[in-house]
Design a protein around this motif. Structure first.
Motif, mmCIF file in Angstrom:
data_model
loop_
_atom_site.group_PDB
_atom_site.id
_atom_site.type_symbol
_atom_site.label_atom_id
_atom_site.label_comp_id
_atom_site.label_asym_id
_atom_site.label_seq_id
_atom_site.Cartn_x
_atom_site.Cartn_y
_atom_site.Cartn_z
ATOM 1 N N HIS A 120 16.086 -17.906 33.432
ATOM 2 C CA HIS A 120 16.324 -16.625 32.774
ATOM 3 C C HIS A 120 17.599 -16.624 31.944
ATOM 4 O O HIS A 120 18.120 -15.560 31.607
ATOM 5 N N TRP A 121 18.090 -17.805 31.600
ATOM 6 C CA TRP A 121 19.330 -17.898 30.842
ATOM 7 C C TRP A 121 19.182 -17.295 29.450
ATOM 8 O O TRP A 121 20.069 -16.613 28.945
ATOM 9 N N GLU A 122 18.061 -17.544 28.795
ATOM 10 C CA GLU A 122 17.906 -17.113 27.407
ATOM 11 C C GLU A 122 17.957 -15.595 27.246
ATOM 12 O O GLU A 122 18.563 -15.088 26.311
ATOM 13 N N ASN A 123 17.335 -14.872 28.160
ATOM 14 C CA ASN A 123 17.268 -13.414 28.025
ATOM 15 C C ASN A 123 17.424 -12.754 29.398
ATOM 16 O O ASN A 123 16.469 -12.198 29.937
ATOM 17 N N PRO A 124 18.631 -12.788 29.972
ATOM 18 C CA PRO A 124 18.806 -12.233 31.322
ATOM 19 C C PRO A 124 18.777 -10.707 31.324
ATOM 20 O O PRO A 124 19.216 -10.054 30.384
ATOM 21 N N CYS A 125 18.258 -10.165 32.398
ATOM 22 C CA CYS A 125 18.235 -8.718 32.606
ATOM 23 C C CYS A 125 19.512 -8.340 33.367
ATOM 24 O O CYS A 125 19.842 -8.976 34.372
ATOM 25 N N PRO A 126 20.241 -7.308 32.922
ATOM 26 C CA PRO A 126 21.480 -6.944 33.624
ATOM 27 C C PRO A 126 21.247 -6.502 35.064
ATOM 28 O O PRO A 126 22.159 -6.601 35.886
ATOM 29 N N ILE A 127 20.050 -6.055 35.391
ATOM 30 C CA ILE A 127 19.746 -5.616 36.760
ATOM 31 C C ILE A 127 19.264 -6.785 37.627
ATOM 32 O O ILE A 127 19.750 -6.981 38.738
ATOM 33 N N LYS A 128 18.342 -7.586 37.113
ATOM 34 C CA LYS A 128 17.751 -8.677 37.901
ATOM 35 C C LYS A 128 18.587 -9.951 37.902
ATOM 36 O O LYS A 128 18.486 -10.753 38.817
ATOM 37 N N HIS A 129 19.388 -10.165 36.864
ATOM 38 C CA HIS A 129 20.179 -11.393 36.720
ATOM 39 C C HIS A 129 21.608 -11.041 36.315
ATOM 40 O O HIS A 129 22.101 -11.487 35.277
ATOM 41 N N PRO A 130 22.317 -10.238 37.112
ATOM 42 C CA PRO A 130 23.625 -9.721 36.676
ATOM 43 C C PRO A 130 24.685 -10.790 36.415
ATOM 44 O O PRO A 130 25.494 -10.632 35.498
ATOM 45 N N THR A 131 24.688 -11.857 37.182
ATOM 46 C CA THR A 131 25.734 -12.863 36.969
ATOM 47 C C THR A 131 25.503 -13.615 35.663
ATOM 48 O O THR A 131 26.457 -13.879 34.918
ATOM 49 N N ILE A 132 24.258 -13.957 35.380
ATOM 50 C CA ILE A 132 23.935 -14.651 34.133
ATOM 51 C C ILE A 132 24.225 -13.725 32.949
ATOM 52 O O ILE A 132 24.808 -14.137 31.942
ATOM 53 N N PHE A 133 23.828 -12.475 33.072
ATOM 54 C CA PHE A 133 24.082 -11.494 32.013
ATOM 55 C C PHE A 133 25.579 -11.374 31.743
ATOM 56 O O PHE A 133 26.016 -11.383 30.596
ATOM 57 N N ALA A 134 26.385 -11.288 32.789
ATOM 58 C CA ALA A 134 27.839 -11.133 32.645
ATOM 59 C C ALA A 134 28.477 -12.360 31.992
ATOM 60 O O ALA A 134 29.356 -12.219 31.130
ATOM 61 N N VAL A 135 28.055 -13.551 32.370
ATOM 62 C CA VAL A 135 28.628 -14.760 31.773
ATOM 63 C C VAL A 135 28.268 -14.846 30.295
ATOM 64 O O VAL A 135 29.097 -15.216 29.467
ATOM 65 N N LYS A 136 27.047 -14.466 29.948
ATOM 66 C CA LYS A 136 26.665 -14.476 28.533
ATOM 67 C C LYS A 136 27.481 -13.450 27.742
ATOM 68 O O LYS A 136 27.862 -13.711 26.604
ATOM 69 N N GLN A 137 27.786 -12.321 28.353
ATOM 70 C CA GLN A 137 28.643 -11.331 27.699
ATOM 71 C C GLN A 137 30.048 -11.903 27.496
ATOM 72 O O GLN A 137 30.657 -11.713 26.442
ATOM 73 N N LEU A 138 30.562 -12.595 28.511
ATOM 74 C CA LEU A 138 31.872 -13.226 28.410
ATOM 75 C C LEU A 138 31.889 -14.258 27.288
ATOM 76 O O LEU A 138 32.805 -14.276 26.460
ATOM 77 N N LEU A 139 30.880 -15.128 27.240
ATOM 78 C CA LEU A 139 30.821 -16.149 26.195
ATOM 79 C C LEU A 139 30.734 -15.521 24.806
ATOM 80 O O LEU A 139 31.365 -15.994 23.859
ATOM 81 N N SER A 140 29.977 -14.449 24.670
ATOM 82 C CA SER A 140 29.871 -13.758 23.381
ATOM 83 C C SER A 140 31.220 -13.175 22.962
ATOM 84 O O SER A 140 31.615 -13.275 21.797
ATOM 85 N N ALA A 141 31.913 -12.569 23.912
ATOM 86 C CA ALA A 141 33.232 -11.996 23.614
ATOM 87 C C ALA A 141 34.217 -13.095 23.219
ATOM 88 O O ALA A 141 34.992 -12.935 22.259
ATOM 89 N N LEU A 142 34.196 -14.206 23.920
ATOM 90 C CA LEU A 142 35.088 -15.316 23.590
ATOM 91 C C LEU A 142 34.766 -15.884 22.211
ATOM 92 O O LEU A 142 35.667 -16.222 21.443
ATOM 93 N N ALA A 143 33.478 -15.984 21.886
ATOM 94 C CA ALA A 143 33.055 -16.544 20.602
ATOM 95 C C ALA A 143 33.495 -15.665 19.435
ATOM 96 O O ALA A 143 33.651 -16.154 18.316
ATOM 97 N N ARG A 144 33.688 -14.386 19.675
ATOM 98 C CA ARG A 144 34.197 -13.503 18.619
ATOM 99 C C ARG A 144 35.690 -13.734 18.373
ATOM 100 O O ARG A 144 36.205 -13.412 17.312
ATOM 101 N N GLN A 145 36.388 -14.304 19.352
ATOM 102 C CA GLN A 145 37.828 -14.553 19.238
ATOM 103 C C GLN A 145 38.141 -15.944 18.695
ATOM 104 O O GLN A 145 39.092 -16.133 17.965
#
Length: 111
Positions: free
Chosen positions: A38-63
């Motif tokens: 579920h790495w490609e399209n994680p659900c924030p409810i069913k896969h919260p840790t994967i979703f959070a890490v992808k959010q972190l990577l996206s935020a870092l990539a903007r910097q």
């Protein structure tokens, strides 16, 4: 090591499947979901840790550019150390040459 500390930012997430691992599951969370699938399209409810890490990577990539993301985990068949990678012909990062890869056992470089 000093060069890396001075020139790179490391973000380390110690475990992406804490609820599963604590109960003896190495890939599935408590819901029985294989998080690797579920790495490609994680659900924030069913896969919260994967979703959070992808959010972190996206935020870092903007910097700044994200040069490497490593997912170290156990495998059901592979023993010792193994490395998987993506085969993306449109990737901006080129594969390393053999002489650029450190030899894990000696701390030196192969080649």
């Amino acid at each position: 090591a000093r060069f890396l500390r001075q020139n790179a930012v490391f973000k380390i997430v110690p475990i992406l499947n804490p609820d599963g691992v604590i109960n003896g599951n190495y890939r599935c969370n408590l819901s029985g979901v294989d998080l690797n699938r579920h790495w490609e399209n994680p659900c924030p409810i069913k896969h919260p840790t994967i979703f959070a890490v992808k959010q972190l990577l996206s935020a870092l990539a903007r910097q700044r550019p994200v040069m490497l993301y490593c997912d170290f985990h156990g495998h059901s068949v592979m023993k010792n150390f193994c490395l998987y990678g993506c085969n993306d012909s449109e990737a901006q990062i080129k594969p390393l040459r053999e002489d650029e890869v450190p030899d894990v056992k000696t701390g030196g470089f192969i080649g």
